[in-house]
Design a protein around this motif. Structure first.
Motif, PDB file in Angstrom:
ATOM      1  N   VAL A   1       8.084  -1.563  -3.161  1.00 50.19           N
ATOM      2  CA  VAL A   1       8.609  -0.563  -2.219  1.00 50.19           C
ATOM      3  C   VAL A   1       7.620  -0.344  -1.083  1.00 50.19           C
ATOM      4  O   VAL A   1       7.981  -0.372   0.102  1.00 50.19           O
ATOM      5  N   LEU A   2       6.358  -0.128  -1.416  1.00 51.59           N
ATOM      6  CA  LEU A   2       5.340   0.111  -0.399  1.00 51.59           C
ATOM      7  C   LEU A   2       5.062  -1.152   0.411  1.00 51.59           C
ATOM      8  O   LEU A   2       4.730  -1.073   1.600  1.00 51.59           O
ATOM      9  N   ASN A   3       5.216  -2.304  -0.209  1.00 48.91           N
ATOM     10  CA  ASN A   3       5.036  -3.561   0.517  1.00 48.91           C
ATOM     11  C   ASN A   3       6.094  -3.706   1.615  1.00 48.91           C
ATOM     12  O   ASN A   3       5.793  -4.161   2.729  1.00 48.91           O
ATOM     13  N   TYR A   4       7.337  -3.332   1.321  1.00 47.40           N
ATOM     14  CA  TYR A   4       8.388  -3.382   2.338  1.00 47.40           C
ATOM     15  C   TYR A   4       8.040  -2.517   3.551  1.00 47.40           C
ATOM     16  O   TYR A   4       8.368  -2.857   4.696  1.00 47.40           O
ATOM     17  N   LEU A   5       7.387  -1.398   3.314  1.00 46.52           N
ATOM     18  CA  LEU A   5       7.095  -0.455   4.398  1.00 46.52           C
ATOM     19  C   LEU A   5       5.906  -0.886   5.246  1.00 46.52           C
ATOM     20  O   LEU A   5       5.734  -0.375   6.365  1.00 46.52           O
ATOM     21  N   THR A   6       5.091  -1.800   4.770  1.00 46.72           N
ATOM     22  CA  THR A   6       3.850  -2.132   5.485  1.00 46.72           C
ATOM     23  C   THR A   6       3.667  -3.617   5.784  1.00 46.72           C
ATOM     24  O   THR A   6       2.669  -4.000   6.403  1.00 46.72           O
ATOM     25  N   ASN A   7       4.613  -4.455   5.389  1.00 42.73           N
ATOM     26  CA  ASN A   7       4.401  -5.907   5.425  1.00 42.73           C
ATOM     27  C   ASN A   7       5.020  -6.617   6.632  1.00 42.73           C
ATOM     28  O   ASN A   7       4.713  -7.772   6.899  1.00 42.73           O
ATOM     29  N   TYR A   8       5.892  -5.956   7.380  1.00 40.15           N
ATOM     30  CA  TYR A   8       6.775  -6.651   8.321  1.00 40.15           C
ATOM     31  C   TYR A   8       6.046  -7.404   9.438  1.00 40.15           C
ATOM     32  O   TYR A   8       6.546  -8.410   9.952  1.00 40.15           O
ATOM     33  N   LYS A   9       4.857  -6.976   9.845  1.00 44.93           N
ATOM     34  CA  LYS A   9       4.170  -7.602  10.976  1.00 44.93           C
ATOM     35  C   LYS A   9       3.644  -8.997  10.660  1.00 44.93           C
ATOM     36  O   LYS A   9       3.355  -9.775  11.569  1.00 44.93           O
TER      37      LYS A   9
END
Length: 507
Positions: A136-144
């Motif tokens: 869940v937290l990876n989805y919020l911080t990984n997009y770049k």
């Protein structure tokens, strides 16, 4: 040459990072088993496979974004790059929320039917939620990170992953030894992923300052093009994830307690090492193919594909022979004789690994050009057949039957059909030409594995770590020399020598 250099640099960084990850993962798994037992090990492996199914809701968004970033990165269109990443961030926020809610539903209503354990069920639910919070937290911080892949800077992402992994896995080991608590282990996994993403995002913000500007809107036509790509990617991802995760689920359902899943998980961890290394190389190839495809030179793209496939299949011969010959000794030395699978299962796992590695070049090409629409529904058919054949095979022949049943659809629909369709569309290769190339490459891998196996068998070596090293060395010798002899008439061999000479002269 710049693309080749980038591919080599990204591959080397990826391999180094993967090897570091592998070593740390084995140490962590060893400590996990010794401190918390086989039951927690099996539970952890089952969580991974359940989560792989939940990750299907990502829909292939990340791959679609990279595909559509190749052109603006190549042309330097900052506005479109910023717009795509802004759209990506928005979509991922919704996916993170959906993933979180779905994991709660699975925990409340389905988990008890999948897990057979002596642990209190409320404790299992807590572990499961913490395990999924990482994603869940990876989805919020990984997009770049997608921008780094499109710009052929995969090595930057690998570097920050390795730094975070090395730091927090050491802390995990210390935590297991001191507290013997799976809870702390899971919390540290969450922190590790967050730290890796935050470090990477800081690098991207510094080198691409235009991304910090607000208000970039992506044109509706571009959003529609991305979602069209996503639809085909989603079907491919569903098929791949179902087939990958169903092995552990079928083993758990058909063969007994959770510890058996852990035994298979030990072998799968070793296979994952090879797959992880190849995923780094495949990612580098995808970036290079995507950049090269912008030039719309089919003949040049075909030459690049054949060279890449030739080199990767040479490496695959060494990996498959090494797995077949060394894996049993390694498992017995590290985890004990009671953790061994039957040789028939090991043989089938080796063959499945070979098929996976043979697919990497053509799948990298498909990912780079966004050609998933060519066989999306066939991939769904493959997943359904794999589960059905695996279930029937498991009922009749046990674990070996599960592996054999799941390999047949992979061989037919991915290795053969996907390769023919994608190579014809993207490279202009005839089906006969592709199958001829694939068959000869497969033959080399099989011969290396067989020759190395019979050579080692004739030595009659006793079990020890020194014996394991000797076997690995013999595999390396056979794997380097036999393919070179068998490839003497292939033009790709001359390319490899030329590349090596160029590197040596530069030094």
């Amino acid at each position: 040459m710049s693309r080749t250099k980038n591919s080599i640099a990204n591959s080397l960084f990826g391999i180094a990072g993967s090897l570091l990850s592998v070593v740390i993962s084995f140490v962590v798994r060893f400590i996990l088993i010794k401190t918390l037992g086989e039951e927690i090990n099996g539970l952890h492996n089952l969580f991974q496979n359940i989560t792989n199914v939940l990750l299907l809701m990502e829909l292939g968004i990340s791959s679609a974004m990279i595909i559509h970033l190749y052109e603006p990165v190549t042309t330097g269109d900052e506005e479109q790059m910023a717009g795509i990443l802004s759209f990506y961030r928005t979509v991922y926020r919704y996916i993170a929320l959906a993933f979180f809610l779905t994991s709660i539903v699975v925990s409340l209503f389905f988990l008890k039917h999948l897990v057979h354990t002596t642990l209190p069920f409320h404790q299992v639910q807590l572990y499961f939620q913490l395990f999924n919070l990482t994603f869940v937290l990876n989805y919020l911080t990984n997009y770049k990170r997608s921008l780094l892949f499109a710009a052929q800077k995969n090595r930057v992402s690998v570097f920050f992953n390795s730094v975070a992994e090395l730091t927090f896995r050491i802390v995990q080991i210390l935590s297991l030894l001191m507290f013997k608590a799976y809870l702390f282990f899971l919390i540290l996994t969450i922190v590790e992923k967050l730290m890796s993403n935050l470090l990477c995002n800081r690098y991207i913000d510094r080198h691409y300052p235009f991304l910090r500007q607000t208000g970039q809107e992506l044109a509706s036509s571009k959003r529609q093009a991305i979602m069209t790509t996503v639809k085909s990617l989603m079907l491919n991802n569903v098929a791949g994830t179902v087939q990958q995760s169903s092995r552990s689920l079928l083993i758990s359902m058909l063969l007994g307690n959770i510890s058996i899943v852990g035994y298979y998980g030990n072998y799968q961890l070793i296979i994952s090492v090879v797959e992880l290394i190849y995923s780094q190389i495949g990612g580098a190839l995808t970036s290079s193919f995507g950049s090269l495809a912008i030039e719309k030179d089919q003949q040049r793209l075909q030459a690049a594909y054949k060279k890449a496939a030739f080199v990767l299949n040479w490496l695959a011969a060494i990996c498959c022979a090494g797995f077949l010959i060394c894996v049993q000794d390694f498992i017995q030395l590290l985890f004990g004789e009671g953790s061994l699978l039957e040789f028939s299962s090991v043989l089938l796992l080796t063959f499945g690994l070979m098929l996976y590695l043979l697919n990497i070049p053509i799948i990298s090409l498909q990912n780079a050009l966004g050609l998933h629409h060519l066989d999306a529904y066939y991939m769904l058919l493959q997943a359904g057949l794999a589960v059905a054949f695996g279930y029937v095979g498991g009922l009749v022949f046990g674990m070996a039957g599960i592996f054999a049943g799941m390999i047949l659809p992979l061989l037919w629909l991915t290795v053969i059909r996907k390769g023919m369709v994608v190579s014809a569309y993207a490279l202009g290769m005839s089906h006969r030409s592709y199958l001829s190339f694939l068959s000869y490459e497969s033959l080399k891998i099989l011969l290396v594995s067989l020759v190395a196996y019979f050579m080692v068998s004739c030595l009659g070596l006793n079990l020890s770590f020194m014996t394991l090293i000797i076997k690995a060395f013999l595999v390396l010798i056979v794997g380097l020399t036999l393919p070179a002899f068998l490839s003497s008439r292939q033009t790709e061999l001359a390319y490899v020598w030329k590349l090596l000479q160029h590197r040596l002269q530069k030094k």
